[in-house]
Design an enzyme around this catalytic site. Structure first.
Site: not given
Ligand code: NAD
Length: 420
Positions: A106
Site C-alpha cells: 500500500k
Molecule cells: P473515495 O476517495 O472514492 O471515497 C471516499 C469517500 O469517503 C468519499 O465519499 C469521502 O467523502 C468519504 N469520507 C472521507 N472522509 C470522511 C469522513 N471524515 N467522514 C465520512 N466520510 C468521509 O475512496 P474509495 O476508493 O471509495 O475508498 C473508500 C474505502 O474503501 C477506503 O477504506 C479504501 O481503502 C477502501 N477500498 C477501496 C477500494 C477501491 O477499489 N477503490 C478497494 C478496496 C478497499
C-alpha cells in the site's frame, strides 16, 4: 468523523488472535508479523504560484510470497507510515483469501487533494512516481487507486514510469499500475469492482439466511468509488438507502435516497451536503439509524468502543479497509451484529485489478460479462472458504478470514522454505 490513530495496532491484534487460534507455525508468524520493505520519500514539487512544497510519500511492501506486491495509493492528510503499514498488511491477507497470485502493499501521499489544482496534482503524482523509482514495477509492485486517487492519477503514474525505462520495454510494461482508464489498458468493470464484489457477498449472505433484499434498508458511510457503486448496484435488488454520510455531513430519508441521483449530485458538487433528496442529520443520528445493514465505505476506525453501541443494524459489510477496531468488534459481537470483514468484502477491487494486470500481460481485452462472471466466481469461493473456516473453528467471520489467509501463506512458506 475523524480517522483515529492506532490502526496498525488493530491489524496486529487481529493477526495475533487468529495466529494463536489456528496455531500458526511460529517461524511463519515471525515473518508475517512485519512488513518486508518500507519506503518513505520526501519530494519537492513546484506549485502553480512558483513556490516549492515538499511532500511525504510512502510505499510499504508487506509480503510477496504469493506473487508481486499489490495495493492502492491513497492521497489523504492522515496518510502516515503506520496507516500505510496496516493497509499493506491487510492487502496480503486479502490477496491470499481471494486466491490470486499476488502479495500485499500500500502507499500514499500525505496531502488534502482538494487544496491543489489539477496541474499541481499531476506534478505531485509524477514526482512521487519518479521518487519511488524501481520500488514499483509491472512484475514487482503494482499500485492501484484508493481514497482520493482515480484512473487519471493512474494514467500519470503509468506515463511517468514508462518515461523512465528503456523504450524497448515500454509497450510491455503497461501493467505497472491497475485501475487505468480503459483506453490505456484499464479493464472494464474495474471502476465498480469493489462495490460489485461487496454486493456479491451481500447477495450470498442474504440467500444463506433467507433474507429478502427487496425492501431491506441500509446505511452507507462514504459515497466515493466503493460506497456509491455499492448503493447503485443494490438498487436493482430493491434495497433502500435510508441514510448516507460523507466528509461533508450526513443525510437521511426513510423513504429511500436514489443512489444514481445522489451519485450525479456528488459528481457535480464533490460532496453530498446540500442534496435535496434527504434531511441533514448529525453523525450520531446517522450511526444510530435503524436499518438492516450498514456499509462503512470511507476510512478506518469508524466503529469503535464509543460508536459501536450506537449501531442498530443486523449486519455490517465492510467496504472500507479497517473501519472497525478491535473494541468495536467486541461491542458488535456482544450486540449480535454480524461483521463481514473488509479482507473478504472489499476484495473485488484487487481481484479485478489482477484481471486487468493479466489482460495487459496477454494483450487482451475482456468483455464486461467475462469480468463479472470471473469476479462472481472468486468472491463466491472466497466467501465459502471463509464460511467453512468459521464453521470448523467456531469463530466469527473476521477471524475465519484471517485463518484462511494465514493457512495459505503458511503452506507456501513450508513448501518454499527460507533462503539460504
Ligand atoms: P473515495 O476517495 O472514492 O471515497 C471516499 C469517500 O469517503 C468519499 O465519499 C469521502 O467523502 C468519504 N469520507 C472521507 N472522509 C470522511 C469522513 N471524515 N467522514 C465520512 N466520510 C468521509 O475512496 P474509495 O476508493 O471509495 O475508498 C473508500 C474505502 O474503501 C477506503 O477504506 C479504501 O481503502 C477502501 N477500498 C477501496 C477500494 C477501491 O477499489 N477503490 C478497494 C478496496 C478497499
Amino acid at each position: 468523523m475523524d480517522s483515529k490513530g492506532g490502526v496498525y495496532e488493530n491489524v496486529v491484534a487481529q493477526f495475533n488472535a487468529a495466529a494463536d487460534l489456528m496455531r500458526l507455525d511460529p517461524d511463519v508468524r515471525k515473518i508475517l508479523a512485519r512488513p518486508m520493505n518500507e519506503v518513505t520519500v520526501n519530494f519537492p514539487v513546484k506549485m502553480d504560484d512558483g513556490r516549492i512544497e515538499v511532500f511525504s510519500g510512502y510505499r510499504v511492501q508487506h509480503n510477496n510470497a504469493l506473487g508481486p506486491f499489490k495495493g492502492g495509493l491513497r492521497y489523504h492528510p492522515t496518510v502516515r507510515i503506520d496507516e500505510v503499514r496496516a493497509l499493506a498488511t491487510w492487502m496480503t491477507w486479502k490477496t491470499a483469501i481471494a486466491d490470486i497470485p499476488m502479495g500485499g502493499a500500500k502507499g500514499g501521499v500525505q496531502l488534502d487533494p482538494s487544496g491543489y489544482s489539477q496541474a499541481e496534482l499531476e506534478r505531485i503524482t509524477r514526482r512521487f512516481t519518479f521518487a519511488l523509482g524501481s520500488t514499483i514495477g509491472p512484475d514487482y509492485d503494482i499500485p492501484a487507486p484508493d481514497v482520493n486517487t482515480n484512473p487519471q492519477i493512474m494514467a500519470w503514474i503509468l506515463d511517468t514510469y514508462l518515461s523512465t525505462i528503456p523504450p524497448q520495454q515500454r509497450a510491455a510494461s503497461f501493467h505497472v499500475v491497475t485501475g487505468k482508464p480503459i483506453e490505456l489498458g484499464g479493464s472494464v468493470g474495474r471502476d465498480k469492482a469493489t462495490g460489485q464484489g461487496l454486493v456479491y457477498v451481500l447477495e450470498r449472505w442474504a440467500r444463506d439466511r433467507n433474507f429478502d433484499l427487496a425492501g431491506a434498508t441500509y446505511l452507507v458511510q462514504g459515497y466515493g468509488n466503493v460506497g456509491s457503486w455499492t448503493a447503485r448496484l443494490l438498487k436493482p435488488h430493491g434495497a433502500k438507502l435510508i441514510a448516507v454520510e460523507d466528509h461533508s455531513g450526513a443525510i437521511a430519508n426513510p423513504d429511500g435516497i436514489d443512489p444514481d441521483d445522489l451519485q450525479a449530485y456528488v459528481a457535480a458538487h464533490g460532496r453530498l451536503a446540500g442534496y435535496a433528496g434527504g434531511t441533514a442529520i448529525d453523525h450520531a443520528t446517522f450511526l444510530s439509524t435503524k436499518a438492516d445493514f450498514f456499509v462503512p465505505a470511507a476510512l478506518e476506525n469508524q466503529i469503535t468502543a464509543e460508536t459501536a453501541p450506537l449501531l442498530n443494524v443486523r449486519a455490517v459489510f465492510e467496504g472500507a479497509n479497517g473501519p472497525t477496531d478491535t473494541d468495536g468488534d467486541q461491542v458488535l459481537a456482544a450486540k449480535g451484529i454480524e461483521v463481514l470483514p473488509d479482507i473478504l468484502c472489499n476484495s473485488g477491487g484487487v481481484i479485478v485489478s489482477y484481471f486487468e494486470w493479466l489482460q495487459n500481460k496477454r494483450s487482451e481485452f475482456w468483455e464486461l460479462e467475462e469480468v463479472d462472471t470471473k469476479l462472481f466466481k472468486r468472491m463466491t469461493s472466497a466467501y465459502e472458504r471463509v464460511q467453512a473456516a468459521a464453521h470448523d473453528y467456531g469463530v466469527d467471520w473476521r477471524t475465519a478470514a484471517y485463518i484462511v489467509a494465514l493457512r495459505r501463506l503458511e503452506k507456501v512458506y513450508r513448501e518454499r522454505g527460507i533462503f539460504p
